[in-house]
Design a protein around this motif. Structure first.
Motif, PDB file in Angstrom:
ATOM      1  N   SER A  63       0.836  -1.193   0.000  1.00  0.00           N
ATOM      2  CA  SER A  63       0.000   0.000   0.000  1.00  0.00           C
ATOM      3  C   SER A  63       0.870   1.242   0.000  1.00  0.00           C
ATOM      4  O   SER A  63       1.767   1.367   0.835  1.00  0.00           O
ATOM      5  CB  SER A  63      -0.918   0.001   1.228  1.00  0.00           C
ATOM      6  N   MET A  64       0.623   2.169  -0.930  1.00  0.00           N
ATOM      7  CA  MET A  64       1.395   3.398  -0.994  1.00  0.00           C
ATOM      8  C   MET A  64       1.155   4.241   0.257  1.00  0.00           C
ATOM      9  O   MET A  64       0.047   4.700   0.520  1.00  0.00           O
ATOM     10  CB  MET A  64       1.000   4.213  -2.225  1.00  0.00           C
ATOM     11  N   VAL A 233      -2.715  15.611 -14.798  1.00  0.00           N
ATOM     12  CA  VAL A 233      -1.369  15.148 -15.134  1.00  0.00           C
ATOM     13  C   VAL A 233      -0.940  14.068 -14.144  1.00  0.00           C
ATOM     14  O   VAL A 233      -1.497  13.926 -13.055  1.00  0.00           O
ATOM     15  CB  VAL A 233      -0.365  16.323 -15.100  1.00  0.00           C
ATOM     16  N   GLU A 234       0.073  13.313 -14.530  1.00  0.00           N
ATOM     17  CA  GLU A 234       0.612  12.253 -13.668  1.00  0.00           C
ATOM     18  C   GLU A 234       1.304  12.875 -12.468  1.00  0.00           C
ATOM     19  O   GLU A 234       2.209  13.689 -12.610  1.00  0.00           O
ATOM     20  CB  GLU A 234       1.610  11.411 -14.465  1.00  0.00           C
ATOM     21  N   ASP A 235       0.855  12.560 -11.266  1.00  0.00           N
ATOM     22  CA  ASP A 235       1.528  13.043 -10.060  1.00  0.00           C
ATOM     23  C   ASP A 235       1.131  12.177  -8.868  1.00  0.00           C
ATOM     24  O   ASP A 235       0.469  11.150  -9.015  1.00  0.00           O
ATOM     25  CB  ASP A 235       1.224  14.522  -9.793  1.00  0.00           C
ATOM     26  N   GLY A 236       1.529  12.599  -7.681  1.00  0.00           N
ATOM     27  CA  GLY A 236       1.272  11.815  -6.479  1.00  0.00           C
ATOM     28  C   GLY A 236      -0.194  11.641  -6.169  1.00  0.00           C
ATOM     29  O   GLY A 236      -0.615  10.607  -5.629  1.00  0.00           O
ATOM     30  N   TYR A 237      -1.014  12.637  -6.510  1.00  0.00           N
ATOM     31  CA  TYR A 237      -2.443  12.523  -6.242  1.00  0.00           C
ATOM     32  C   TYR A 237      -3.076  11.411  -7.084  1.00  0.00           C
ATOM     33  O   TYR A 237      -4.006  10.743  -6.638  1.00  0.00           O
ATOM     34  CB  TYR A 237      -3.151  13.849  -6.513  1.00  0.00           C
ATOM     35  N   LYS A 243      -4.634   4.116  -5.133  1.00  0.00           N
ATOM     36  CA  LYS A 243      -4.610   3.374  -3.860  1.00  0.00           C
ATOM     37  C   LYS A 243      -6.018   3.308  -3.259  1.00  0.00           C
ATOM     38  O   LYS A 243      -6.455   2.242  -2.790  1.00  0.00           O
ATOM     39  CB  LYS A 243      -3.659   4.049  -2.886  1.00  0.00           C
ATOM     40  N   LEU A 244      -6.742   4.433  -3.275  1.00  0.00           N
ATOM     41  CA  LEU A 244      -8.082   4.462  -2.695  1.00  0.00           C
ATOM     42  C   LEU A 244      -9.051   3.583  -3.482  1.00  0.00           C
ATOM     43  O   LEU A 244      -9.988   3.017  -2.911  1.00  0.00           O
ATOM     44  CB  LEU A 244      -8.594   5.908  -2.644  1.00  0.00           C
ATOM     45  N   THR A 249     -11.918   2.135  -0.917  1.00  0.00           N
ATOM     46  CA  THR A 249     -12.434   3.391  -0.367  1.00  0.00           C
ATOM     47  C   THR A 249     -13.300   4.109  -1.394  1.00  0.00           C
ATOM     48  O   THR A 249     -14.319   4.701  -1.058  1.00  0.00           O
ATOM     49  CB  THR A 249     -11.278   4.310   0.067  1.00  0.00           C
ATOM     50  N   MET A 250     -12.888   4.064  -2.678  1.00  0.00           N
ATOM     51  CA  MET A 250     -13.653   4.665  -3.769  1.00  0.00           C
ATOM     52  C   MET A 250     -14.106   3.546  -4.708  1.00  0.00           C
ATOM     53  O   MET A 250     -13.275   2.783  -5.209  1.00  0.00           O
ATOM     54  CB  MET A 250     -12.810   5.697  -4.522  1.00  0.00           C
TER      55      MET A 250
END
Length: 314
Positions: A63-64, A233-237, A243-244, A249-250
């Motif tokens: 898990s991130m 765009v590709e990023d941490g979010y 992950k969610l 979770t989603m």
């Protein structure tokens, strides 16, 4: 306004990443935390030889940003920690890199007390869903007199205050109040610990999400809607969103047109929450608005400052 608490921290070796202790005034509990590299020093401390509870923490490789945790008890906690320090093929546990020990300064915790605390803390951690527990199920606590149950519940309440100060959020509930907090008045010295309800609308997509800030944490509430996929765009979010989705979770709505939050989810910031809902980077300070007034999160956050400045100038 909540009553203040004084948490006393002591860095045993003078470094913030080493062994440290935590206490709360007028609480008989005592907490010692140490990285695994300092386990030898922890085992030598007198607290480790008492009856108490221990928590093992480590990163979850599946898990991130997630965590693994194990909660246990022992008449002599040091013996249990020593056993867990062995390699897994020798009956130990490899995942953890930090140990937390909870004992009593007056040494009045009994085996029955420890079993009760272990069972309750495992249950609280399962409910909070902040980490993946490697425990199976919560053991059945030994019967306690009513007065002892009250004492142990107070012990737990104080531990839940002190542990987050050490960065241990394992037991912090994501349940928030559904009753909006009253607006800040000019004679108040602090905002309520629970905020009013915030909402975020994307009218073109039929999206409505609700959130609340509780004890300094921004939580998107169960039932909130979000875009069906990431469009930014590709990023941490984007990785956070994946992950969610992976952990449930989603989940897709019944018609598959949107996604819905299956449970309350804590985010590091309002902007992180708005990015996940909108499927792209966004400014949470302007996107989230107070449900009752339409004021932005940023305006709500600054209202106490503005009231204080206005009061000082008048």
């Amino acid at each position: 306004m909540s009553a203040g608490k004084s948490v006393r921290l002591f860095l045993a070796d003078g470094t913030p990443g080493g062994l440290l202790t935590a206490e709360i005034m007028n609480w008989t509990g005592h907490i010692v935390a140490a990285p695994r590299s300092d386990l030898g020093a922890l085992l030598k401390r007198p607290e480790a030889g008492r009856t108490g509870i221990y928590i093992l923490l480590g990163d979850d490789p599946d898990s991130m940003g997630g965590s693994l945790a194990y909660i246990g008890e022992g008449d002599d906690v040091s013996k249990r920690l020593y056993q867990h320090s062995r390699p897994e093929d020798q009956g130990g546990k490899d995942f953890w890199d930090r140990a937390i020990v909870l004992t009593s300064k007056d040494a009045n915790l009994t085996k029955a007390h420890a079993r009760y605390l272990e069972s309750r803390l495992i249950t609280l951690a399962q409910q909070a869903k902040r980490a993946h527990l490697t425990n199976g199920t919560a053991p059945t606590p030994l019967p306690l007199p009513e007065s002892d149950v009250s004492d142990m519940e107070y012990f737990i309440a104080q531990a839940k205050i002190a542990l987050p100060v050490l960065g241990v959020n394992l037991f912090r509930s994501t349940t928030v109040s559904t009753t909006p907090a009253e607006p800040v008045a000019s004679d108040q010295s602090s905002k309520a610990s629970v905020s009013p309800l915030f909402e975020m609308r994307l009218k073109k997509d039929g999206i409505l999400a609700t959130a609340q800030e509780n004890d300094g944490e921004f939580t998107v509430l169960e039932g909130s809607l979000a875009r069906p996929s990431w469009i930014g765009v590709e990023d941490g979010y984007r990785r956070l969103r994946e992950k969610l989705e992976q952990d449930g979770t989603m989940v897709p709505t019944d018609d598959g047109k949107l996604t819905i939050f299956s449970r309350n989810q804590v985010f590091a910031s309002p902007s992180a929450a708005s990015a996940i809902v909108s499927g792209r980077n966004s400014n949470g300070r302007t996107e989230w608005k107070v449900q009752s007034t339409g004021a932005t999160y940023g305006s709500w956050q600054n209202q106490e400052i503005e009231l204080d400045i206005g009061g000082n100038e008048s």
